[in-house]
Motif scaffolding. Structure first.
Motif, PDB file in Angstrom:
ATOM      1  N   LEU A  25      16.344 -39.878  45.455  1.00 22.87           N
ATOM      2  CA  LEU A  25      16.305 -41.314  45.751  1.00 22.87           C
ATOM      3  C   LEU A  25      17.232 -42.092  44.831  1.00 22.87           C
ATOM      4  O   LEU A  25      17.805 -43.104  45.236  1.00 22.87           O
ATOM      5  N   LEU A  26      17.387 -41.589  43.605  1.00 23.94           N
ATOM      6  CA  LEU A  26      18.330 -42.233  42.698  1.00 23.94           C
ATOM      7  C   LEU A  26      19.752 -42.066  43.216  1.00 23.94           C
ATOM      8  O   LEU A  26      20.570 -43.000  43.133  1.00 23.94           O
ATOM      9  N   TRP A  27      20.071 -40.908  43.768  1.00 23.96           N
ATOM     10  CA  TRP A  27      21.385 -40.707  44.370  1.00 23.96           C
ATOM     11  C   TRP A  27      21.591 -41.670  45.534  1.00 23.96           C
ATOM     12  O   TRP A  27      22.629 -42.317  45.668  1.00 23.96           O
ATOM     13  N   TRP A  28      20.578 -41.781  46.389  1.00 26.96           N
ATOM     14  CA  TRP A  28      20.683 -42.673  47.541  1.00 26.96           C
ATOM     15  C   TRP A  28      20.910 -44.117  47.091  1.00 26.96           C
ATOM     16  O   TRP A  28      21.785 -44.822  47.611  1.00 26.96           O
ATOM     17  N   TYR A  29      20.174 -44.561  46.075  1.00 21.44           N
ATOM     18  CA  TYR A  29      20.271 -45.962  45.691  1.00 21.44           C
ATOM     19  C   TYR A  29      21.546 -46.259  44.913  1.00 21.44           C
ATOM     20  O   TYR A  29      22.126 -47.345  45.062  1.00 21.44           O
ATOM     21  N   THR A  30      22.003 -45.332  44.083  1.00 16.52           N
ATOM     22  CA  THR A  30      23.260 -45.586  43.370  1.00 16.52           C
ATOM     23  C   THR A  30      24.416 -45.709  44.361  1.00 16.52           C
ATOM     24  O   THR A  30      25.300 -46.554  44.191  1.00 16.52           O
ATOM     25  N   ARG A  47      36.509 -48.569  30.286  1.00 16.56           N
ATOM     26  CA  ARG A  47      35.792 -47.291  30.434  1.00 16.56           C
ATOM     27  C   ARG A  47      34.776 -47.334  31.574  1.00 16.56           C
ATOM     28  O   ARG A  47      34.224 -46.300  31.950  1.00 16.56           O
ATOM     29  N   ALA A  48      34.515 -48.514  32.088  1.00 18.41           N
ATOM     30  CA  ALA A  48      33.476 -48.663  33.106  1.00 18.41           C
ATOM     31  C   ALA A  48      33.788 -47.846  34.348  1.00 18.41           C
ATOM     32  O   ALA A  48      34.924 -47.854  34.847  1.00 18.41           O
ATOM     33  N   ILE A  49      32.776 -47.160  34.852  1.00 17.60           N
ATOM     34  CA  ILE A  49      32.926 -46.472  36.140  1.00 17.60           C
ATOM     35  C   ILE A  49      33.265 -47.524  37.199  1.00 17.60           C
ATOM     36  O   ILE A  49      32.576 -48.535  37.332  1.00 17.60           O
ATOM     37  N   ASP A  55      29.946 -40.689  43.043  1.00 19.20           N
ATOM     38  CA  ASP A  55      29.663 -39.410  42.385  1.00 19.20           C
ATOM     39  C   ASP A  55      29.540 -39.583  40.871  1.00 19.20           C
ATOM     40  O   ASP A  55      28.624 -39.026  40.247  1.00 19.20           O
ATOM     41  N   ASN A  56      30.451 -40.329  40.291  1.00 22.70           N
ATOM     42  CA  ASN A  56      30.434 -40.512  38.841  1.00 22.70           C
ATOM     43  C   ASN A  56      29.249 -41.359  38.388  1.00 22.70           C
ATOM     44  O   ASN A  56      28.705 -41.146  37.295  1.00 22.70           O
ATOM     45  N   THR A  57      28.868 -42.316  39.222  1.00 24.74           N
ATOM     46  CA  THR A  57      27.699 -43.131  38.883  1.00 24.74           C
ATOM     47  C   THR A  57      26.438 -42.282  38.863  1.00 24.74           C
ATOM     48  O   THR A  57      25.606 -42.393  37.942  1.00 24.74           O
ATOM     49  N   PHE A  58      26.292 -41.408  39.854  1.00 25.44           N
ATOM     50  CA  PHE A  58      25.116 -40.544  39.870  1.00 25.44           C
ATOM     51  C   PHE A  58      25.174 -39.535  38.724  1.00 25.44           C
ATOM     52  O   PHE A  58      24.142 -39.198  38.127  1.00 25.44           O
ATOM     53  N   GLY A  59      26.378 -39.055  38.394  1.00 26.19           N
ATOM     54  CA  GLY A  59      26.517 -38.162  37.247  1.00 26.19           C
ATOM     55  C   GLY A  59      26.088 -38.841  35.960  1.00 26.19           C
ATOM     56  O   GLY A  59      25.424 -38.232  35.104  1.00 26.19           O
ATOM     57  N   THR A  87      20.996 -45.700  35.214  1.00 32.28           N
ATOM     58  CA  THR A  87      21.611 -46.814  35.918  1.00 32.28           C
ATOM     59  C   THR A  87      20.963 -46.994  37.289  1.00 32.28           C
ATOM     60  O   THR A  87      20.556 -46.032  37.939  1.00 32.28           O
ATOM     61  N   ALA A  88      20.799 -48.226  37.702  1.00 30.23           N
ATOM     62  CA  ALA A  88      20.261 -48.607  39.016  1.00 30.23           C
ATOM     63  C   ALA A  88      18.755 -48.482  39.133  1.00 30.23           C
ATOM     64  O   ALA A  88      18.215 -48.642  40.231  1.00 30.23           O
ATOM     65  N   THR A  89      18.049 -48.245  38.038  1.00 27.61           N
ATOM     66  CA  THR A  89      16.588 -48.139  38.137  1.00 27.61           C
ATOM     67  C   THR A  89      15.879 -49.473  37.938  1.00 27.61           C
ATOM     68  O   THR A  89      14.656 -49.541  38.054  1.00 27.61           O
ATOM     69  N   GLY A  90      16.614 -50.532  37.613  1.00 20.79           N
ATOM     70  CA  GLY A  90      15.995 -51.848  37.487  1.00 20.79           C
ATOM     71  C   GLY A  90      15.611 -52.223  36.074  1.00 20.79           C
ATOM     72  O   GLY A  90      14.662 -52.998  35.871  1.00 20.79           O
ATOM     73  N   LYS A  91      16.339 -51.716  35.076  1.00 23.27           N
ATOM     74  CA  LYS A  91      16.022 -52.023  33.674  1.00 23.27           C
ATOM     75  C   LYS A  91      16.128 -53.509  33.380  1.00 23.27           C
ATOM     76  O   LYS A  91      15.263 -54.082  32.705  1.00 23.27           O
TER      77      LYS A  91
END
Length: 337
Positions: A152-157, A193-195, A229-233, A31-35
């Protein structure tokens, strides 16, 4: 007198005609990588259509919380299986395999490229390898994996969650909030179910019960942090799943490292990626690999034709009117290649 040519008793050799496999591109990533952005770019460049592979975005509702691609972001590219189900509908991996497979067939029938994109890798694996890997055997498939360094993924999420709050996450959660007599809502079904929805429950319940402003502010801050936290998880789990898929037979997974793009954003304090950096570091290598993939011919199961079917029916060279053992064996071997 002109005589008719003599018919040879020798069996005509079967002719094998190789057909091209239809092609499909999958865009994978946490998630958040630009797919979504990359899938749209691929579809626009190569005359394609996007098939959504996100198990939450397939439902209608809560577009901010689910970060659903907007009409503007679609840029005119047709999207399938996006927001097509009621909020509380069940949609299993097997359902996705059936519906996504039909969507791919429709796109191919229109002469266009199917681009399957989304973070629900269980759905993707079921489509590709379910039903005896029928899809993978019938299609030539390329998997493009957009990845980034964990820090960086943590920072951006976290940055994206803050942006979702600005764009109306709280109001959207409030509108979707349901409880009866204080009972906990069912967050194990459909879009709920969505975060971003379960994490907001305690805050919204306290708000409804008339909690004080200071208490609510603290609860909201805790809810937002839990969403981060859950998004990064989720992102970590998605990366682990893609890493596993990339080791499976028949999974041609090509990784594109978007770390420098996020690094430049972090250094500049920007909330959106630099267009030039994204094009040179993500899009250009992706465009090149997709182009090579589309230009490469992968034969499908051969189609066997025989010039003179009558010769086989008549014996194919056997003097007693029955096909010889060698002729039968040859025909069978060619048909099952």
């Amino acid at each position: 007198m002109i005589q008719a040519p003599r018919k040879s008793n020798k069996m005509e050799q079967p002719r094998v005609e190789a057909k091209k496999k239809p092609k499909a591109v999958f865009v994978l990533g946490a998630t958040a990588t630009g797919k979504s952005k990359l899938a749209v770019a691929i579809a626009k460049r190569f005359d394609g259509e996007v098939i959504n592979a996100d198990k939450i975005q397939v439902h209608d509702g809560v577009p901010v919380i689910t970060n659903k691609v907007t009409e503007e972001e679609m840029a005119g590219v047709p999207h399938h299986l996006l927001g097509v189900l009621p909020a509380d509908a069940e949609f299993t991996a097997e359902d996705f395999r059936r519906e996504a497979g039909q969507a791919v067939d429709r796109v191919l029938a229109a002469g266009r490229l199917p681009v399957v994109a989304g973070g629900s890798n269980t759905y993707v694996e079921e489509l590709v390898d379910g039903d005896g890997a029928a899809f993978r055997r019938a299609h030539d498939v390329l998997f493009v994996w957009v990845d980034a360094a964990p820090e960086l993924l943590w920072w951006y999420t976290a940055l994206r969650v803050d942006d979702m709050v600005v764009r109306g996450l709280v109001d959207e959660a409030r509108n979707a909030f349901l409880d009866v007599g204080g009972e906990a809502a069912d967050y194990a079904r459909g879009v709920r179910r969505a975060i971003g929805l379960p994490e907001m429950h305690a805050y919204l319940l306290a708000e409804r019960e008339g909690a004080g402003e200071e208490e609510l502010a603290g609860m909201l801050a805790c809810a937002v942090q839990e969403i981060k936290d859950n998004t990064f998880g989720l992102a970590q789990a998605q990366v682990a799943k893609i890493q596993r898929l990339s080791t499976l037979e028949g999974w041609d997974v090509r990784r594109i490292d978007a770390t420098p793009v996020f690094a430049r954003m972090a250094e500049s304090g920007a909330t959106a990626c630099d267009k030039q950096a994204w094009e040179s570091l993500v899009w250009e290598p992706c465009e090149a690999m997709v182009r090579r993939f589309l230009e490469t011919t992968s034969p499908a199961a051969p189609v066997v034709t025989v010039e003179d079917n009558a010769s086989i029916a008549a014996g194919g060279g056997g003097s007693d009117g029955e096909p010889t053992n060698d002729a039968v064996l040859l025909a069978l071997m060619v048909m099952v290649v």
